[in-house]
Design an enzyme around this catalytic site. Structure first.
Site, PDB file in Angstrom:
ATOM      1  N   GLN A 103       0.790  -1.243   0.000  1.00 36.00           N
ATOM      2  CA  GLN A 103       0.000   0.000   0.000  1.00 36.00           C
ATOM      3  C   GLN A 103       0.821   1.292   0.000  1.00 36.00           C
ATOM      4  O   GLN A 103       0.327   2.317  -0.467  1.00 36.00           O
ATOM      5  CB  GLN A 103      -0.969  -0.011   1.182  1.00 36.00           C
ATOM      6  CG  GLN A 103      -2.043  -1.082   1.020  1.00 36.00           C
ATOM      7  CD  GLN A 103      -2.992  -1.146   2.196  1.00 36.00           C
ATOM      8  OE1 GLN A 103      -3.308  -0.141   2.811  1.00 36.00           O
ATOM      9  NE2 GLN A 103      -3.418  -2.353   2.527  1.00 36.00           N
ATOM     10  N   CYS A 157      -0.161   5.473   8.093  1.00 38.70           N
ATOM     11  CA  CYS A 157       0.697   6.473   7.454  1.00 38.70           C
ATOM     12  C   CYS A 157       0.115   7.877   7.565  1.00 38.70           C
ATOM     13  O   CYS A 157      -0.530   8.383   6.639  1.00 38.70           O
ATOM     14  CB  CYS A 157       0.980   6.150   6.002  1.00 38.70           C
ATOM     15  SG  CYS A 157       2.316   7.218   5.430  1.00 38.70           S
ATOM     16  N   ASP A 202      -0.790  -2.023  12.867  1.00 42.18           N
ATOM     17  CA  ASP A 202      -1.850  -1.016  12.891  1.00 42.18           C
ATOM     18  C   ASP A 202      -2.933  -1.279  13.926  1.00 42.18           C
ATOM     19  O   ASP A 202      -3.598  -0.354  14.387  1.00 42.18           O
ATOM     20  CB  ASP A 202      -2.507  -0.915  11.508  1.00 42.18           C
ATOM     21  CG  ASP A 202      -1.552  -0.383  10.447  1.00 42.18           C
ATOM     22  OD1 ASP A 202      -0.429   0.007  10.812  1.00 42.18           O
ATOM     23  OD2 ASP A 202      -1.926  -0.363   9.266  1.00 42.18           O
ATOM     24  N   CYS A 220       8.152   7.836   8.148  1.00 46.30           N
ATOM     25  CA  CYS A 220       7.135   8.228   7.181  1.00 46.30           C
ATOM     26  C   CYS A 220       7.845   8.882   6.003  1.00 46.30           C
ATOM     27  O   CYS A 220       8.402   9.971   6.146  1.00 46.30           O
ATOM     28  CB  CYS A 220       6.167   9.211   7.843  1.00 46.30           C
ATOM     29  SG  CYS A 220       4.765   9.581   6.788  1.00 46.30           S
TER      30      CYS A 220
END
Length: 436
Positions: A44, A160, A327, A371
């Site tokens: 992703q 993210c 997550d 990130c």
């Protein structure tokens, strides 16, 4: 049907595949079951680039069967019920699986229903999201003819946290290259008081905002999307008791609350009570996100709905033979693949030590996450930080020659890392259980 595994893993995303691969690599005898209904596994992080037409969507997916390690039993079902006192998980099909150790890593749930009107608006017309359909984002950018380009993020944790602004910087570049920039106002509305939680990175990003002439609206909590009228409704999430808090200029920019409005643009806004409706000609958003229902309503969840674990060991706070990270966990760090890259080796060391001696290893997780913040075509900043929000470059990434520069500043080398280096690292190292 009932079956027992030494280790049962729930989830075939980044965390589930990496932990299964690494456990098998370190102990080939260990019996692992993996519960995952999806046929395709997606990388992703590249969806940001797909949305800006600089990465092929088809290349982001691979068959789940090609990634599940040899010797791991793939249970192609949905997990539904946890019975931790009985070391048992029951699937939607009613099958029961028992375990010595359980790893809960199913990722999070995209939850547009948390914002009124968003379910009806998502991925249709001029409302797009790289989180759900990056190909539609590109169609939306291509069809945009000018006006207000609104980018926004919710007030929930999201995977993210930087993704909602990356696509904005790329879109602004695209508008410029296609002669649309002069007739476009780019607006970024976000619920927090700062563009990024790490100061050195926030300073760099505000320089980008200045260069690209973007209006940033802080303390903006998205509460409703009216797709027909093309209005995004916000509440201002700032303490008003101190006075001030003027969010619309109404002809007098001097009166604006600068904590809320940075680089103000007089785009059309309708006021309705305490709500501010920003009119848009296109909107990209990160939808609200939460833990999956079967986790949120389980004995494993903290009050927030995320799985309750120790922040250094990833062991469940109540059940010693359960681990969770990625997550779905309540680890107080950003939800990124880079965080998982550092969480898995710690979890694996702890699980194997528990199997061997019923005690934890000495390995601990520092909260490291990163990130990759794309700031335009050919430009990127790499935000790397720990639990204390200290900027913390990872020495292991120095194996990539493109990381010889200061990663808190924009550089084309970092763009090369994002587009080529990180996908390589993901498919060839992380997915194969190699510690990186």
């Amino acid at each position: 049907m009932s079956k027992h595994f030494q280790v049962l893993v729930i989830g075939g995303g980044t965390a589930g595949i990496m932990v299964s691969s690494m456990l098998k690599k370190k102990n080939s005898e260990i019996e692992i079951g993996l519960i995952e209904p999806a046929e395709t596994h997606y990388y992703q992080p590249a969806w940001t680039l797909v949305g800006a037409n600089t990465y092929n969507f088809e290349k982001t997916g691979r068959p789940m069967s090609s990634l599940i390690p040899k010797g791991v039993s793939w249970i192609k079902e949905f997990a539904e019920t946890f019975e931790p006192e009985l070391n048992k998980v029951i699937t939607k099909n009613g099958n029961e699986f028992t375990y010595d150790y359980l790893v809960v890593v199913p990722g999070l749930k995209i939850a547009p229903e948390m914002v009124e009107g968003l379910q009806e608006a998502m991925d249709k017309g001029v409302v797009c999201s790289n989180y759900t359909n990056p190909k539609h984002t590109w169609e939306t950018l291509k069809n945009f003819k000018g006006g207000t380009a609104l980018f926004t993020q919710p007030n929930t944790p999201i995977k993210c946290g930087g993704a909602p602004q990356k696509i904005m910087y790329l879109a602004e570049d695209y508008f410029k290259k296609n002669g649309l920039r002069d007739k476009t106002d780019v607006v970024f509305a976000l619920p927090s008081a700062s563009i990024f939680g790490v100061k050195i990175i926030a300073d760099t990003l505000m320089d980008v905002v200045d260069r690209k002439d973007i209006n940033v609206r802080f303390f903006h909590k998205l509460v409703k999307v009216d797709a027909d009228k093309k209005i995004a409704w916000y509440e201002i999430d700032k303490d008003l008791s101190a006075g001030g808090c003027v969010t619309l200029a109404d002809g007098d920019e001097a009166s604006l609350d600068r904590d809320i409005q940075y680089n103000y643009k007089d785009v059309k806004v309708t006021k309705d009570g305490d709500r501010y409706g920003v009119h848009f000609d296109m909107m990209h958003l990160a939808p609200p996100q939460c833990a999956p229902d079967f986790v949120r309503n389980s004995p494993l969840a903290a009050e927030t709905g995320w799985v309750s674990v120790n922040s250094k060991t990833m062991q469940h706070t109540k059940f010693d033979n359960i681990f969770s990270f990625g997550d779905v966990s309540n680890l107080p760090t950003s939800k990124t693949g880079a965080a998982i890259r550092k969480q898995v080796p710690v979890a694996v060391a702890n699980i194997l030590k528990m199997v061997e001696a019923k005690t934890l290893s000495t390995k601990e997780y520092s909260g490291y996450t990163s990130c990759p913040l794309v700031t335009g075509y050919g430009k990127m900043v790499l935000a790397e930080f720990d639990y204390e929000k200290n900027f913390m470059p990872d020495p292991k990434l120095k194996q990539f020659p493109m990381l010889l520069s200061d990663s808190s500043k924009e550089h084309w080398r970092l763009w090369m890392l994002k587009k080529y280096g990180l996908p390589y690292l993901y498919w060839n190292k992380m997915m194969k259980g190699i510690e990186v």
